[in-house]
Design a protein around this motif. Sequence first.
Motif, PDB file in Angstrom:
ATOM      1  N   GLN A  18      39.028  38.122  35.448  1.00 14.89           N
ATOM      2  CA  GLN A  18      38.768  37.447  34.173  1.00 14.89           C
ATOM      3  C   GLN A  18      37.748  36.319  34.350  1.00 14.89           C
ATOM      4  N   ILE A  19      37.866  35.596  35.454  1.00 13.03           N
ATOM      5  CA  ILE A  19      36.910  34.514  35.717  1.00 13.03           C
ATOM      6  C   ILE A  19      35.517  35.093  35.934  1.00 13.03           C
ATOM      7  N   LEU A  23      32.117  34.323  33.798  1.00 16.11           N
ATOM      8  CA  LEU A  23      30.867  33.856  34.396  1.00 16.11           C
ATOM      9  C   LEU A  23      29.701  34.790  34.065  1.00 16.11           C
ATOM     10  N   ARG A  24      29.974  36.086  34.016  1.00 16.56           N
ATOM     11  CA  ARG A  24      28.903  37.041  33.668  1.00 16.56           C
ATOM     12  C   ARG A  24      28.419  36.827  32.238  1.00 16.56           C
ATOM     13  N   VAL A  28      25.878  34.275  34.974  1.00 18.70           N
ATOM     14  CA  VAL A  28      26.064  34.184  36.422  1.00 18.70           C
ATOM     15  C   VAL A  28      26.456  35.563  36.937  1.00 18.70           C
ATOM     16  N   VAL A  29      25.688  36.077  37.876  1.00 19.81           N
ATOM     17  CA  VAL A  29      25.990  37.387  38.452  1.00 19.81           C
ATOM     18  C   VAL A  29      26.971  37.172  39.604  1.00 19.81           C
ATOM     19  N   THR A  30      28.188  37.699  39.446  1.00 16.75           N
ATOM     20  CA  THR A  30      29.224  37.535  40.472  1.00 16.75           C
ATOM     21  C   THR A  30      30.236  38.662  40.355  1.00 16.75           C
ATOM     22  N   SER A  31      31.156  38.694  41.291  1.00 20.37           N
ATOM     23  CA  SER A  31      32.214  39.705  41.267  1.00 20.37           C
ATOM     24  C   SER A  31      33.556  39.027  41.482  1.00 20.37           C
ATOM     25  N   SER A  32      34.616  39.774  41.234  1.00 20.03           N
ATOM     26  CA  SER A  32      35.950  39.203  41.419  1.00 20.03           C
ATOM     27  C   SER A  32      36.212  38.900  42.892  1.00 20.03           C
TER      28      SER A  32
END
Length: 152
Positions: A18-19, A23-24, A28-32
């Motif tokens: 969910q976080i 962020l996406r 912000v490009v990120t993963s869990s």
Amino acid sequence: MANIVQRYAQGQGETCEQIARYLRTQGVVTSSSTIRSVLKAAGVFHPRPPGRRAKQVPDLERLGERYAAGESLTALAPEAGVSMDTLARKFEAAGYKEPACRRPQAAGPALPSGIVEQYRRGADLGALAAELGVSSDALLALLRFNGALRNR
């Protein structure tokens, strides 16, 4: 990332996924898994989000005894109402050991009498296979299974 750590530490019950989704949406490009690593490094990561209870397994002792006796997780998990992974973790935490071998040893097909003796005396594998109506590979597998292969 500091605000994400603070937000998670406050216990709003958000998962790492969910976080990461939030962020996406903010660009912000990120993963869990990245979020999980950041939270672990900050010392605030919880395997379950705060506020969620661990799954309970009713009658864990009885199920654990059946598991130790050889019954599979596949058979026990639906009865317990949890996944196989959850049940395996519960058994491990409770000290139940996985059986060394759950499957009974197969008896395997027996070779007709005389075939092993003929093979050991030097009879041609192809001729014996034709006599039995099987391929030479199948006969070789049967001989191997029955421990009848001759030394070369």
